[in-house]
Motif scaffolding. Structure first.
Motif, PDB file in Angstrom:
ATOM      1  N   MET A 180       0.829  -1.209   0.000  1.00 52.93           N
ATOM      2  CA  MET A 180       0.000   0.000   0.000  1.00 52.93           C
ATOM      3  C   MET A 180       0.863   1.259   0.000  1.00 52.93           C
ATOM      4  N   LEU A 181       1.901   1.258   0.804  1.00 54.17           N
ATOM      5  CA  LEU A 181       2.772   2.430   0.881  1.00 54.17           C
ATOM      6  C   LEU A 181       3.435   2.704  -0.472  1.00 54.17           C
ATOM      7  N   LYS A 182       3.857   1.653  -1.116  1.00 53.76           N
ATOM      8  CA  LYS A 182       4.506   1.818  -2.429  1.00 53.76           C
ATOM      9  C   LYS A 182       3.489   2.273  -3.475  1.00 53.76           C
ATOM     10  N   PHE A 183       2.285   1.730  -3.436  1.00 53.57           N
ATOM     11  CA  PHE A 183       1.258   2.075  -4.415  1.00 53.57           C
ATOM     12  C   PHE A 183       0.809   3.528  -4.252  1.00 53.57           C
ATOM     13  N   TRP A 184       0.728   3.990  -3.015  1.00 48.62           N
ATOM     14  CA  TRP A 184       0.229   5.332  -2.751  1.00 48.62           C
ATOM     15  C   TRP A 184       1.299   6.410  -2.948  1.00 48.62           C
ATOM     16  N   SER A 185       2.563   6.069  -2.775  1.00 45.50           N
ATOM     17  CA  SER A 185       3.647   7.035  -3.000  1.00 45.50           C
ATOM     18  C   SER A 185       4.789   6.345  -3.729  1.00 45.50           C
ATOM     19  N   PRO A 186       4.594   6.011  -5.010  1.00 40.34           N
ATOM     20  CA  PRO A 186       5.581   5.205  -5.742  1.00 40.34           C
ATOM     21  C   PRO A 186       6.932   5.883  -5.934  1.00 40.34           C
ATOM     22  N   LYS A 187       6.984   7.215  -5.839  1.00 34.68           N
ATOM     23  CA  LYS A 187       8.245   7.926  -6.070  1.00 34.68           C
ATOM     24  C   LYS A 187       8.982   8.266  -4.773  1.00 34.68           C
ATOM     25  N   LEU A 188       8.499   7.763  -3.668  1.00 35.66           N
ATOM     26  CA  LEU A 188       9.115   8.070  -2.376  1.00 35.66           C
ATOM     27  C   LEU A 188      10.503   7.434  -2.278  1.00 35.66           C
ATOM     28  N   GLU A 189      11.536   8.252  -2.100  1.00 33.90           N
ATOM     29  CA  GLU A 189      12.914   7.758  -2.055  1.00 33.90           C
ATOM     30  C   GLU A 189      13.195   6.958  -0.785  1.00 33.90           C
ATOM     31  N   SER A 190      12.562   7.339   0.316  1.00 32.59           N
ATOM     32  CA  SER A 190      12.803   6.656   1.595  1.00 32.59           C
ATOM     33  C   SER A 190      11.739   5.593   1.860  1.00 32.59           C
ATOM     34  N   LEU A 191      11.221   4.973   0.805  1.00 31.87           N
ATOM     35  CA  LEU A 191      10.121   4.020   0.943  1.00 31.87           C
ATOM     36  C   LEU A 191      10.483   2.847   1.843  1.00 31.87           C
ATOM     37  N   ALA A 192      11.645   2.248   1.649  1.00 36.31           N
ATOM     38  CA  ALA A 192      12.021   1.071   2.428  1.00 36.31           C
ATOM     39  C   ALA A 192      12.071   1.393   3.917  1.00 36.31           C
ATOM     40  N   GLN A 193      12.606   2.554   4.250  1.00 36.06           N
ATOM     41  CA  GLN A 193      12.672   2.969   5.654  1.00 36.06           C
ATOM     42  C   GLN A 193      11.278   3.170   6.224  1.00 36.06           C
ATOM     43  N   MET A 194      10.399   3.796   5.451  1.00 35.83           N
ATOM     44  CA  MET A 194       9.024   3.998   5.906  1.00 35.83           C
ATOM     45  C   MET A 194       8.319   2.665   6.095  1.00 35.83           C
ATOM     46  N   GLN A 195       8.504   1.745   5.169  1.00 36.50           N
ATOM     47  CA  GLN A 195       7.871   0.432   5.279  1.00 36.50           C
ATOM     48  C   GLN A 195       8.285  -0.273   6.558  1.00 36.50           C
ATOM     49  N   ARG A 196       9.569  -0.254   6.870  1.00 38.50           N
ATOM     50  CA  ARG A 196      10.050  -0.910   8.095  1.00 38.50           C
ATOM     51  C   ARG A 196       9.438  -0.271   9.330  1.00 38.50           C
ATOM     52  N   SER A 197       9.388   1.058   9.348  1.00 37.90           N
ATOM     53  CA  SER A 197       8.858   1.768  10.509  1.00 37.90           C
ATOM     54  C   SER A 197       7.368   1.489  10.701  1.00 37.90           C
ATOM     55  N   VAL A 198       6.612   1.535   9.619  1.00 38.16           N
ATOM     56  CA  VAL A 198       5.169   1.309   9.710  1.00 38.16           C
ATOM     57  C   VAL A 198       4.869  -0.130  10.135  1.00 38.16           C
ATOM     58  N   ILE A 199       5.583  -1.084   9.565  1.00 34.37           N
ATOM     59  CA  ILE A 199       5.358  -2.479   9.934  1.00 34.37           C
ATOM     60  C   ILE A 199       5.693  -2.707  11.401  1.00 34.37           C
ATOM     61  N   ALA A 200       6.727  -2.055  11.904  1.00 39.26           N
ATOM     62  CA  ALA A 200       7.060  -2.168  13.328  1.00 39.26           C
ATOM     63  C   ALA A 200       5.920  -1.644  14.191  1.00 39.26           C
ATOM     64  N   THR A 201       5.301  -0.554  13.769  1.00 38.54           N
ATOM     65  CA  THR A 201       4.168  -0.006  14.516  1.00 38.54           C
ATOM     66  C   THR A 201       2.993  -0.968  14.510  1.00 38.54           C
ATOM     67  N   PHE A 202       2.657  -1.505  13.351  1.00 42.07           N
ATOM     68  CA  PHE A 202       1.481  -2.367  13.233  1.00 42.07           C
ATOM     69  C   PHE A 202       1.721  -3.767  13.776  1.00 42.07           C
ATOM     70  N   SER A 203       2.957  -4.114  14.053  1.00 38.03           N
ATOM     71  CA  SER A 203       3.253  -5.412  14.649  1.00 38.03           C
ATOM     72  C   SER A 203       2.968  -5.434  16.148  1.00 38.03           C
ATOM     73  N   GLN A 204       2.732  -4.280  16.748  1.00 42.66           N
ATOM     74  CA  GLN A 204       2.446  -4.211  18.172  1.00 42.66           C
ATOM     75  C   GLN A 204       1.023  -4.709  18.458  1.00 42.66           C
ATOM     76  N   PRO A 205       0.812  -5.285  19.642  1.00 38.29           N
ATOM     77  CA  PRO A 205      -0.507  -5.834  19.975  1.00 38.29           C
ATOM     78  C   PRO A 205      -1.621  -4.799  19.861  1.00 38.29           C
ATOM     79  N   GLY A 206      -2.690  -5.170  19.182  1.00 41.92           N
ATOM     80  CA  GLY A 206      -3.889  -4.348  19.130  1.00 41.92           C
ATOM     81  C   GLY A 206      -3.889  -3.219  18.130  1.00 41.92           C
ATOM     82  N   VAL A 207      -2.741  -2.920  17.525  1.00 42.84           N
ATOM     83  CA  VAL A 207      -2.659  -1.741  16.660  1.00 42.84           C
ATOM     84  C   VAL A 207      -3.460  -1.925  15.378  1.00 42.84           C
TER      85      VAL A 207
END
Length: 302
Positions: A180-207
């Motif tokens: 979703m992150l790649k589809f919504w902002s395909p030209k984002l240079e820091s995409l990989a970093q954002m993906q890691r950060s967002v997945i870390a957030t959503f991996s927490q219980p209940g998020v």
């Protein structure tokens, strides 16, 4: 004393603890709200520039986006609960600083909630900046003038399938969110970093469940509360408003913005488009947005 460089800390409020990113030692308060699927990291560069210019910046994780700020009463994280919880947080932050009003900035769901907050409590804000998702739009007009929007909003319908959607999103380490992150902002240079950060957030219980509550209780839901939430988008915002969007944002095509009613903004609305940008404009064009916010704040001083 806050640091000019953003630091991560927690703010207690109404029995919960809000993880926040904050910067700035003195000056007027700027509150920044993130969206989905996201966290406060997209505001890190913006917070640094605003703090250097003399503002205090606080970027909380939205209610439910951390175990520490999830509801304790067993209720869902619908837009009205989130709105009222953040109003309490804003009142707390203002009281701690001896201030009565602040600047409000929101992106995506943060934009939706910011608009609902400003609609209910305009007395708390000097101005509003809403990014990527508009307010004051009629769903009926969208259906008539921009029926293709329903194709763009496919994910909202998908999220209504509780259990199935949750399982698909979690598969293979939340690969769905990375896509979703790649589809919504395909030209984002820091995409990989954002993906890691967002997945870390959503991996927490209940998020994940809390984040999907926002959609399941507000958009296509047929409950009385959902109808009430949608009706609020026909109210007015008595706060000067700056609306920013990306030219290439596939989640909100330009036709959707064209049905936004200026009458919803008695204090005025300024709409600007960032060329070449997708949905997550605060990541893609952070320095430009920071400078635009400083200009906006100077035009509407605290």
């Amino acid at each position: 004393m806050m640091s000019l460089s953003p630091i991560e800390t927690r703010v207690p409020c109404d029995g919960l603890e809000y993880p926040v990113l904050q910067a700035g030692a003195d000056g007027p308060l700027v509150l920044c709200l993130h969206g989905f699927p996201d966290n406060y990291e997209g505001y890190r560069g913006i917070a640094t520039e605003l703090a250097a210019a003399g503002y205090q910046v606080v970027c909380p994780l939205l209610p439910g986006y951390a175990p520490a700020n999830q509801r304790r009463d067993g209720g869902v994280h619908d837009a009205l609960y989130v709105r009222d919880a953040l109003i309490k947080l804003i009142e707390t932050l203002l009281a701690e600083r001896g201030q009565t009003r602040c600047f409000l900035v929101g992106h995506d769901w943060g934009s939706v909630i910011a608009c609902l907050i400003a609609q209910k409590r305009p007395d708390l804000f000097v101005s509003l900046c809403a990014m990527s998702v508009p307010y004051g739009m009629s769903w009926r007009k969208i259906a008539l003038r921009c029926p293709v929007y329903m194709l763009h909003a496919w994910y909202i319908l998908f999220f209504q399938f509780k259990g199935l959607a949750d399982a698909i999103i979690r598969r293979k380490g939340f690969r769905f969110l990375a896509w979703m992150l790649k589809f919504w902002s395909p030209k984002l240079e820091s995409l990989a970093q954002m993906q890691r950060s967002v997945i870390a957030t959503f991996s927490q219980p209940g998020v994940l469940a809390a984040a999907l509550d926002y959609y399941r209780t507000s958009m296509f839901a047929l409950t009385p509360k959902a109808f009430h939430i949608r009706a609020l988008f026909n109210k007015t915002i008595e706060v000067p408003t700056l609306a920013l969007r990306g030219e290439l944002d596939v989640t909100m095509p330009s036709a959707v913005w064209e049905v936004v009613s200026p009458q919803a903004y008695p204090k005025g609305i300024t709409l600007e488009v960032y060329q070449g940008a997708g949905h997550f404009i605060q990541y893609e064009q952070g320095p430009a947005i920071a400078q635009r916010l400083l200009q906006w704040f100077s035009q509407h001083p605290a």
